[in-house]
Scaffold this motif. Structure first.
Motif, short mmCIF file in Angstrom:
data_model
loop_
_atom_site.label_atom_id
_atom_site.label_comp_id
_atom_site.label_asym_id
_atom_site.label_seq_id
_atom_site.Cartn_x
_atom_site.Cartn_y
_atom_site.Cartn_z
N HIS A 171 -75.51 82.49 -9.78
CA HIS A 171 -74.13 82.00 -9.76
C HIS A 171 -73.87 81.11 -8.56
O HIS A 171 -72.88 81.23 -7.85
CB HIS A 171 -73.16 83.18 -9.87
N ILE A 172 -74.81 80.18 -8.36
CA ILE A 172 -74.56 79.07 -7.47
C ILE A 172 -74.31 77.88 -8.40
O ILE A 172 -74.93 77.75 -9.45
CB ILE A 172 -75.74 78.81 -6.50
N THR A 173 -73.35 77.06 -8.01
CA THR A 173 -72.95 75.94 -8.87
C THR A 173 -73.95 74.79 -8.76
O THR A 173 -74.24 74.34 -7.66
CB THR A 173 -71.55 75.43 -8.45
N VAL A 174 -74.46 74.35 -9.90
CA VAL A 174 -75.38 73.21 -9.89
C VAL A 174 -74.77 71.97 -10.56
O VAL A 174 -75.28 70.87 -10.43
CB VAL A 174 -76.73 73.55 -10.56
N SER B 206 -82.16 74.43 -3.61
CA SER B 206 -81.05 74.90 -2.78
C SER B 206 -81.44 76.18 -2.04
O SER B 206 -81.16 76.33 -0.84
CB SER B 206 -79.81 75.16 -3.64
N ASN C 256 -83.75 75.44 0.82
CA ASN C 256 -83.03 74.84 1.95
C ASN C 256 -82.18 75.88 2.69
O ASN C 256 -81.91 75.74 3.88
CB ASN C 256 -82.15 73.68 1.48
N ARG D 288 -86.86 67.81 -4.59
CA ARG D 288 -85.50 67.89 -4.06
C ARG D 288 -85.34 68.61 -2.73
O ARG D 288 -84.47 68.26 -1.94
CB ARG D 288 -84.60 68.60 -5.10
N GLU E 19 -79.75 75.38 5.85
CA GLU E 19 -79.28 74.00 5.65
C GLU E 19 -78.22 74.01 4.55
O GLU E 19 -78.42 73.50 3.44
CB GLU E 19 -80.47 73.09 5.30
N LEU E 20 -77.07 74.57 4.88
CA LEU E 20 -76.05 74.86 3.88
C LEU E 20 -75.37 73.60 3.33
O LEU E 20 -74.73 73.66 2.29
CB LEU E 20 -75.01 75.82 4.46
N HIS F 18 -77.09 71.25 2.29
CA HIS F 18 -78.06 70.69 1.35
C HIS F 18 -78.34 71.64 0.19
O HIS F 18 -79.48 71.89 -0.19
CB HIS F 18 -79.31 70.23 2.08
N ILE F 19 -77.25 72.17 -0.37
CA ILE F 19 -77.32 72.85 -1.64
C ILE F 19 -76.71 71.85 -2.63
O ILE F 19 -75.76 71.13 -2.32
CB ILE F 19 -76.56 74.20 -1.64
N THR F 20 -77.32 71.79 -3.82
CA THR F 20 -76.90 70.80 -4.80
C THR F 20 -75.64 71.26 -5.52
O THR F 20 -75.60 72.36 -6.06
CB THR F 20 -78.02 70.59 -5.84
N VAL F 21 -74.61 70.42 -5.52
CA VAL F 21 -73.38 70.75 -6.23
C VAL F 21 -73.16 69.85 -7.45
O VAL F 21 -72.31 70.13 -8.30
CB VAL F 21 -72.14 70.70 -5.30
N ASN G 115 -82.50 64.29 -1.46
CA ASN G 115 -82.05 64.95 -2.69
C ASN G 115 -80.84 64.19 -3.25
O ASN G 115 -80.35 63.22 -2.66
CB ASN G 115 -81.69 66.41 -2.36
N SER H 259 -70.43 79.30 -3.90
CA SER H 259 -71.86 79.62 -4.04
C SER H 259 -72.31 80.50 -2.87
O SER H 259 -73.03 81.48 -3.06
CB SER H 259 -72.70 78.35 -4.07
#
Lengths: 310, 310
Positions: free
Chosen positions: A153-156, A240, A243, A274, B150-151, B153-156, B167, B240
């Protein structure tokens, strides 16, 4: 080194209840598996009754759902409503007079892999279990990180598909058995040409993720694309997580790893494109080893660690 | 309780070098701040020389970049190339004959907030610093989680804007000073009507995030929308992180918190819509308190914790 300590590990996932007697080396001595009943607490007590023996030092419970870190009750479990609000620790410790600990099922599965599975070699790794939904667990410094770890449940996709959790665009809405089947059924409903429409005696609403995989192996484009799309999003999620956690390994379990060569391979490729190159460079991405036993073994290890003050 | 232990905390961020003498209670006794020179190691040594005194027990370094967890060298620092590959621990511990530890600058800032800032009350929180880019740190069980964090750099957005990290669709490409200014400049280039085009004597390429905020306060639609968009993505990121870390608090620092009432408020609203309700329900989302001192104080605390075996 031999030891007489025994533990009971419990894993209550979406549809099954598993109870096992586990020895001090992580070996499953005896295991029961049955469908989760409506009165889950009575069922659990009777299953433990059948398996409990002298020398059992404690009971570990891995249960699907969000566990309150103060009360240890299960606050929400979308796939297993009957566990919500129940006081498992109170009931089980009273009945069996041994220490009881509880955590989320995917979290304890990570601990199982750490003890005697694919995580043995790693002090820091992330586990993703790809089944009907996605579960997750994080091992840090050799121990389970006691956080929700709802890694599915992390938003992609900011404005992506609706997820059962109430959010939009969660990883789970793209990379899970449910998501793959939905994608295929929607395409078939729109009339996309595919041999999958002959699956399940023509009832496309009975298609399973395994069917999709089998048709993909036969070269069906729709099936292959569905698995690759799921894999691409898996890679986005892995990137993600790499990272964030800079782990040594990402371990992938759950039924969908049957489609490793299409789905997971695509994910690995995408993740390596990525994530921060210096973080992912040495990350091993590998399959879980314990299969159906990960939860019970991990739950046993949780209580063992606790009692030994590890 | 009085104590004579003193620590030196160093914070090398994008453009500045900060060195401070910090006492056992987290008070900054003396602090130097200067622009980061090209020969960063010599500059750091001379700055420490100026500030070092009897009673200094150790030196903590917070440096922008990805730090190798085995060699402790900085592998990559997109905004501070001169630190890459340098052996800070080796050089500084040799010259000053005290223990030296290193971590990422945003990570140690989280530790500073934990010690004497907005994180004092919390054993588990996530820090996001919103500046030119986004930094992050996670405190777990009262201690810094030693992961990359590296918060930003999570893909949204799976296929979103290109990020400097290589990325696509990272949180940082939507919620950062750089992202807000880009969004505004692109719109002005396309001829969107806004009083912002009169900013900076008509040179829109000189617009700063602060300008955007000031024009937003005057009611400019483009400026308001840019901040709200950044805020909405901030909320997606927070959701997230809450689903992953189930923290007690999310602490937000960095220059952009000047726009709290527009940007962060929007983020809080969005996060509360998206995260698991039972996880976000009791999460406090609040501003960092230490401002420019977070890094030096946190770096000092890192070495203090290490020496005291906390």
């Amino acid at each position: 080194m031999d030891s007489n300590s025994l533990y009971i590990g419990v894993d209550i996932g979406g549809t099954n209840l598993r109870v096992a007697l586990v020895d001090d080396n992580g070996k499953v001595i005896k295991k029961l598996k049955r469908p989760s009943a409506e009165d889950i607490l009575s069922e659990l007590e009777s299953a433990i009754d059948e398996i409990v023996t002298e020398g059992v030092k404690g009971i570990g419970l891995g249960i699907a759902g969000v566990i309150n870190r103060n009360t240890y009750k299960i606050e929400r479990s979308p796939n297993l409503h009957q566990v919500e609000g129940k006081d498992f620790i109170g009931s089980i410790s009273k009945k069996f007079s041994v220490p009881v600990r509880i955590d989320n099922d995917a979290n304890v599965a990570a601990l199982g892999e750490r003890w005697v599975g694919a995580g043995r070699r790693f002090k820091n790794f992330v586990l993703l279990t790809l089944g009907t939904g996605i579960g997750g667990g994080v091992v840090y410094g050799g121990k389970l990180l006691k956080v929700a770890a709802e890694l599915g449940h992390i938003t992609v996709e900011a404005e992506g598909s609706n997820c059962l959790c109430g959010n939009k665009g969660c990883l789970e809405s793209y990379t899970s058995g449910r998501a793959i089947v939905s994608q295929v059924v929607e395409s078939l409903e729109k009339g996309v040409d595919s041999i999958l429409k002959e699956c399940c005696e023509g009832n496309i609403y009975k298609i399973t993720p395994e069917d999709v995989y089998n048709y993909a192996l036969e070269g069906d484009t729709l099936a292959r694309e569905a698995l690759k799309t799921a894999g691409r999003y898996l890679g986005i999620g892995i990137a993600s997580l790499v990272n964030i956690f800079s782990p040594e390994a990402v371990i992938i379990g759950g039924g969908l790893i049957g489609a490793w060569n299409i789905l997971v391979e695509e994910g690995i490729k995408e993740a390596r494109k990525r994530a921060f190159p210096e973080l992912i460079m040495d990350v091993e991405i590998l399959p879980a080893e314990l299969g159906d036993n990960a939860g019970v073994v991990g739950a046993a290890y949780m209580i063992k660690q606790e009692l030994e003050g590890l």
